[in-house]
Design an enzyme around this catalytic site. Structure first.
Site, short mmCIF file in Angstrom:
data_model
loop_
_atom_site.label_atom_id
_atom_site.label_comp_id
_atom_site.label_asym_id
_atom_site.label_seq_id
_atom_site.Cartn_x
_atom_site.Cartn_y
_atom_site.Cartn_z
N CYS A 74 47.37 27.99 20.10
CA CYS A 74 48.18 27.04 20.86
C CYS A 74 48.37 25.76 20.02
O CYS A 74 48.84 25.83 18.89
CB CYS A 74 47.52 26.80 22.22
SG CYS A 74 48.56 25.89 23.37
N GLN A 75 48.01 24.61 20.56
CA GLN A 75 48.16 23.37 19.79
C GLN A 75 47.32 23.45 18.50
O GLN A 75 47.71 22.90 17.47
CB GLN A 75 47.66 22.20 20.65
CG GLN A 75 47.81 20.85 20.03
CD GLN A 75 47.05 19.78 20.83
OE1 GLN A 75 46.04 20.07 21.47
NE2 GLN A 75 47.56 18.57 20.82
#
Lengths: 320, 346
Positions: free
Chosen positions: B136-137
């Protein structure tokens, strides 16, 4: 189910008590079928008791579901069962949704990390007067009058704060209006989809309340999705965040001013210290990694070069 | 009528069962803390089987949630899947930032903490490059890191990673375009509750209503209730976000899309994705509402690697970590992909 009410946890005891009450109602069902509707009073009654805060998460979901159940019973099991054609049922369910949405609309616009008291203007006015930053008798108003005299700066701050609060409340109202619109669209879509079953078109099944509920969720998400992606809604969300952050910043400024009066540390001072610590750490790290630093020299002398594992590429030396 | 009676019965059972499941804890695989700085910790997992002879995998998770989602429980653990495939797994835990961390910016996270985690693995294993797995991030961070320090990354795997932050399906991106970031961070760190509120708003009816009704429908199974409670704990166990880093992330990635146009600077150096020439495996979820596939797929044309492999998994964002399909597909495919790129030993 358990009848053990000896737990210290009030929630467990409450559940056990409610289950017993429910059981009693079930036992009466065969003798008095009209009591079926009492089943759906179970959740609201439970919700009135002191349940743990975390469990209130379930509240809106179950309340809505029980509302559907009540309506379904009225339509299918009530005295006017003959009138329960799919279209009228759909309309009845749509009415439940509309009511629910109106209630929801009034609660919207409160960000989780920023909750205003019920009357924020009055609340802050009282606080400011208690702290001595506003004379008693003065009022927090966002008028256009010019600030003059010894308390000029304070007057301007009050005006600004009152103006920001008013802006935030306006955005909340706009958002609530959007949600009521979403609700109206969603209920129309829901009613249309449910009615479609009577004409044999593909749509929802009225045989299962859960099926009906799922159709409702589907319709609501579809309508919400189309609105949420619109530039207008995106603008509104940003406006809500910006206006609430602006109010929060003013509150913070007010509290800092109060803290300074009592020579208490303020957030601004702590930030300055953090900034200094950060810069010092960066300098220390830069010095430690510099080839001329004593630490680097001693490490380069004493530390033997690691022997690379077989078949694994040797690491280049250009570290940060 | 029978359905409502049944629902009432199940509701009672669910409430009671949830009370018993409330103390369920996530996490199942044994691990050791091998390095730490400030609130950041680096963990190494204990092996479960014979080593596969593949360079260690360093998992770089997002700042916005806790990394134990990768190892939630025995039958829902990508990490356990990696360990069963003989991989040597490290995981970065960013911790819970507080007021003392508000000035931490992206340079601190990527060129600082992440870099020193990589250094620790390289030093302790005496190797030249790690297999970096960004989630994800954390995948976005891993892309930045690899572009800035390509010599330390042997293979790069990105999972549900946003790259192009301005695609039409990205609702979150649309909402933050008008955000005044000065005002946002003036109050310090941004609370995890605030972020959660926004995530719930992306699909409010499903996430605040339907999932609880579904729980009652399926809630007599105590195991399911325990699974639910672990997930519920993870979803709402969101660290506050360091103000400086969040501000940069929203402005540079969401509002200005700098990763795509090559204008991103970190630590005074340009983040040029064309510098990523090592093998890249890009795993994305085809039903992802947080990081839509359209946000991940453009990576193919942005990296300089000639060995780029996309892998679409038919799940949602959360499903990538916990669904049965992901458990079955993802660890084995990653292990096979890495194995195929491991140089045969002489």
């Amino acid at each position: 189910m358990t009848d053990d009410t000896s737990h210290a946890d009030p929630w467990t005891a409450t559940v056990a008590q409610m289950q017993q009450e429910l059981l009693q109602r079930w036992l009466k069902l065969s003798a008095a079928p009209a009591e079926v509707s009492a089943l759906f009073e179970w959740w609201p009654k439970l919700a009135e008791t002191a349940v743990p805060l975390s469990f209130q998460q379930f509240g809106p979901a179950w309340e809505l579901y029980f509302s559907l159940g009540r309506t379904m019973l009225q339509e299918l099991g009530g005295g006017d069962a003959q009138a329960a054609d799919p279209a009228s049922r759909a309309r009845a369910f749509a009415t439940v949704m509309e009511t629910w949405f109106e209630q929801l609309g009034s609660q919207l616009g409160q960000l989780p990390n920023f909750r205003l008291p019920p009357d924020p203007q009055q609340w802050w006015q009282t606080l400011m007067q208690a702290s001595g930053s506003m004379p008693s008798g003065a009022a927090l108003k966002s008028g256009d009058f010019a600030a003059l005299g010894l308390t000029r700066e304070r007057q301007e701050a009050w005006q600004k704060f009152a103006r920001l609060l008013a802006q935030y409340q306006q955005v909340q109202t706009k958002l609530a209006q959007q949600w009521i619109k979403i609700g109206a669209e969603a209920t129309k879509k829901f009613a249309a989809r449910v009615s479609a079953t009577s004409t044999g078109a593909p749509g929802a099944s009225m045989e299962s309340l859960k099926g009906l509920y799922d159709v409702w969720i589907e319709c609501a998400e579809e309508v919400y999705g189309s609105v949420a992606h619109s530039p207008e809604y995106a603008h509104l969300i940003a406006e809500l965040a910006n206006s609430s952050n602006a109010v929060r910043a003013e509150q913070q400024r007010e509290l800092e001013s109060w803290a300074r009066q009592f020579d208490l540390p303020t957030r601004a001072e702590i930030n300055s210290l953090h900034q200094q610590v950060k810069e010092l750490r960066a300098q220390m790290r830069a010095q430690a990694s510099s080839p001329s630093s004593p630490k680097s020299k001693s490490m380069s002398k004493s530390k033997p070069k690691p022997k690379p594992k077989r078949g694994v590429r040797r690491r280049p030396r250009n570290r940060k | 009528m029978a359905e409502m009676l049944e629902f009432g019965r199940r509701l009672g059972a669910t409430l009671t069962g949830l009370g018993s499941a409330a103390h369920t804890r996530p996490g199942c695989s044994a691990k050791q803390r091998v390095w730490g700085e400030d609130k950041v910790a680096l963990y190494r997992y204990e092996p479960l089987t014979r080593p596969a002879g593949i360079a260690p995998v360093l998992i770089c998770y997002a700042l916005v949630n806790r990394p134990y989602m990768m190892d939630l429980q025995a039958d829902r653990s990508l990490i356990r899947g990696f360990l069963n495939a003989g991989l040597d797994v490290y995981l970065i835990d960013w911790g819970y930032p507080d007021g003392a961390d508000r000035l931490n910016d992206l340079d601190d996270y990527i060129n600082g903490y992440l870099h020193r985690c990589v250094q620790h693995v390289l030093d302790s294993q005496q190797i030249a490059g790690v297999n970096l797995l960004g989630v994800c991030q954390g995948g976005t961070f891993s892309l930045c890191y690899t572009a800035l320090h390509p010599q330390h990354v042997k293979n790069l795997i990105t999972m549900v990673t946003p790259v192009d932050f301005k695609t039409p399906e990205n609702l979150l991106s649309k909402w933050v375009q008008g955000l005044n970031l000065d005002l946002l961070v003036q109050g310090g760190n941004v609370s995890g509750d605030c972020l959660n509120g926004i995530y719930l708003s992306l699909m409010p009816f499903r996430l605040t209503q339907q999932k609880y009704i579904d729980l009652v429908q399926a809630g007599e199974d105590q195991r399911q209730l325990e699974n639910f409670m672990r997930m519920e704990r993870w979803i709402f166990d969101s660290p506050d976000q360091a103000a400086a880093a969040l501000r940069q992330f929203i402005q540079w990635f969401y509002q200005e899309n700098r990763l795509v146009d090559g204008s991103l600077m970190l630590g005074k150096r340009q983040v040029d994705l064309r510098r990523i020439v090592q093998p890249v495996l890009n795993i994305y979820a085809s039903k992802d509402h947080l990081v839509p596939p359209s946000a991940s797929v453009p990576l193919a044309r942005l990296v300089g690697s000639a060995d780029y492999t996309p892998l679409a998994v038919d799940v949602g964002h959360i499903g990538m970590y916990v669904s049965a399909r992901a458990q079955q597909e993802v660890p084995s495919k990653i292990a096979a992909w890495l194995g195929a790129r491991e140089k045969p030993r002489p």
